[in-house]
Write an enzyme that holds these catalytic residues in place. Structure first.
Site, PDB file in Angstrom:
ATOM      1  N   ARG A 185      96.859  91.591 -57.423  1.00  0.00           N
ATOM      2  CA  ARG A 185      95.661  91.220 -58.181  1.00  0.00           C
ATOM      3  C   ARG A 185      95.006  89.950 -57.659  1.00  0.00           C
ATOM      4  NH1 ARG A 185      99.208  93.669 -60.986  1.00  0.00           N
ATOM      5  NH2 ARG A 185     100.295  91.775 -61.586  1.00  0.00           N
ATOM      6  N   GLU A 212     114.213  87.939 -61.331  1.00  0.00           N
ATOM      7  CA  GLU A 212     115.286  87.914 -62.328  1.00  0.00           C
ATOM      8  C   GLU A 212     116.484  88.736 -61.823  1.00  0.00           C
ATOM      9  OE1 GLU A 212     113.855  88.891 -66.150  1.00  0.00           O
ATOM     10  OE2 GLU A 212     115.680  88.208 -67.162  1.00  0.00           O
TER      11      GLU A 212
HETATM   12  P1  AMP Z   1     106.018  84.743 -61.103  1.00  0.00           P
HETATM   13  O1  AMP Z   1     106.525  84.828 -59.703  1.00  0.00           O
HETATM   14  O2  AMP Z   1     107.113  84.912 -62.119  1.00  0.00           O
HETATM   15  O3  AMP Z   1     105.210  83.489 -61.347  1.00  0.00           O
HETATM   16  O4  AMP Z   1     105.058  85.993 -61.355  1.00  0.00           O
HETATM   17  C1  AMP Z   1     103.733  85.945 -60.901  1.00  0.00           C
HETATM   18  C2  AMP Z   1     103.325  87.241 -60.251  1.00  0.00           C
HETATM   19  O5  AMP Z   1     103.706  88.364 -61.024  1.00  0.00           O
HETATM   20  C3  AMP Z   1     101.823  87.286 -60.126  1.00  0.00           C
HETATM   21  O6  AMP Z   1     101.481  87.852 -58.868  1.00  0.00           O
HETATM   22  C4  AMP Z   1     101.369  88.141 -61.284  1.00  0.00           C
HETATM   23  O7  AMP Z   1     100.364  89.057 -60.888  1.00  0.00           O
HETATM   24  C5  AMP Z   1     102.616  88.875 -61.752  1.00  0.00           C
HETATM   25  N1  AMP Z   1     102.925  88.665 -63.166  1.00  0.00           N
HETATM   26  C6  AMP Z   1     104.007  88.023 -63.690  1.00  0.00           C
HETATM   27  N2  AMP Z   1     104.028  88.044 -65.013  1.00  0.00           N
HETATM   28  C7  AMP Z   1     102.909  88.707 -65.379  1.00  0.00           C
HETATM   29  C8  AMP Z   1     102.333  89.058 -66.643  1.00  0.00           C
HETATM   30  N3  AMP Z   1     102.937  88.738 -67.819  1.00  0.00           N
HETATM   31  N4  AMP Z   1     101.174  89.744 -66.665  1.00  0.00           N
HETATM   32  C9  AMP Z   1     100.559  90.068 -65.500  1.00  0.00           C
HETATM   33  N5  AMP Z   1     101.042  89.773 -64.273  1.00  0.00           N
HETATM   34  C10 AMP Z   1     102.212  89.094 -64.209  1.00  0.00           C
END
Ligand code: AMP
Length: 178
Positions: free
Chosen positions: A64, A101
């Site tokens: 996205r 995770e």
């Molecule tokens: P993180 O690595 O945990 O910060 O996750 C971020 C990535 O996962 C981004 O590329 C987001 O598009 C996706 N992502 C994580 N959590 C969500 C969420 N609750 N809603 C939408 N996209 C998420």
């Protein structure tokens, strides 16, 4: 610049509980993308803090981030470089792994995607735990470019992703604390 009130943007984010796994509430940005004024406003708000930063390249994180980053690049009059999931880039790529995770994932960038002459803004839709953002910003720094900062539409502050990004100038438009 037309800047919609942040409340109106927030109203166009759809919460989808249980997607893609039961414990996650997915922040679906497609209603915001479908609204012409909201789309323009979101992109302009993401670009605004970096308008005088001399950005030469905007790096978008698959998937996205690819939707928002080229639009931000148009505002900043910079180029665009994709940070992709493993095995998708056709040319030689540098890889950065990060912890999920359960298990690991990775992002890749072409070895000539950015270089020491570049000033780079990294863009994604959501920062959650910060693992993806950290991998993306590490890739940019690893190629010797100057990391100007990171812009996201949504920051899930309760997951403390900002803390995983030591020293990165992170700007978010919408924050959620639960
Ligand atoms: P993180 O690595 O945990 O910060 O996750 C971020 C990535 O996962 C981004 O590329 C987001 O598009 C996706 N992502 C994580 N959590 C969500 C969420 N609750 N809603 C939408 N996209 C998420």
């Amino acid at each position: 610049m037309t800047e919609m009130d942040v409340g109106r943007l927030s109203a166009l984010i759809r919460d989808v509980p249980g997607f893609p796994v039961p414990e996650v509430t997915f922040k679906d940005i497609t209603p915001l993308l479908a609204d012409p004024d909201a789309l323009r406003s979101a992109v302009e708000l993401m670009a605004a803090p970096f308008e005088d930063s001399g950005v030469t390249m905007v790096a978008g994180i698959e998937a996205r981030g690819f939707v928002l980053a080229p639009a931000v690049a148009l505002v900043l009059r910079s180029g665009f470089v994709p940070l992709r999931k493993p095995g998708k880039l056709p040319y030689r790529a540098r890889r950065e792994e990060y912890q999920l995770e359960y298990g690991v994932d990775a992002l890749e960038v072409h070895v000539d995607g950015v270089g020491p002459e570049d000033r780079v803004l990294v863009v994604d839709d959501v920062i959650a735990t910060g693992g993806t953002a950290r991998a993306g910003t590490n890739l940019i720094r690893g190629l010797g470019a100057e990391l100007v900062g990171m812009a996201v539409l949504i920051e899930l502050t309760f997951l403390a992703g900002r803390e995983a990004l030591d020293g990165v100038d992170l700007h978010s438009i919408l924050t959620y604390d639960s």
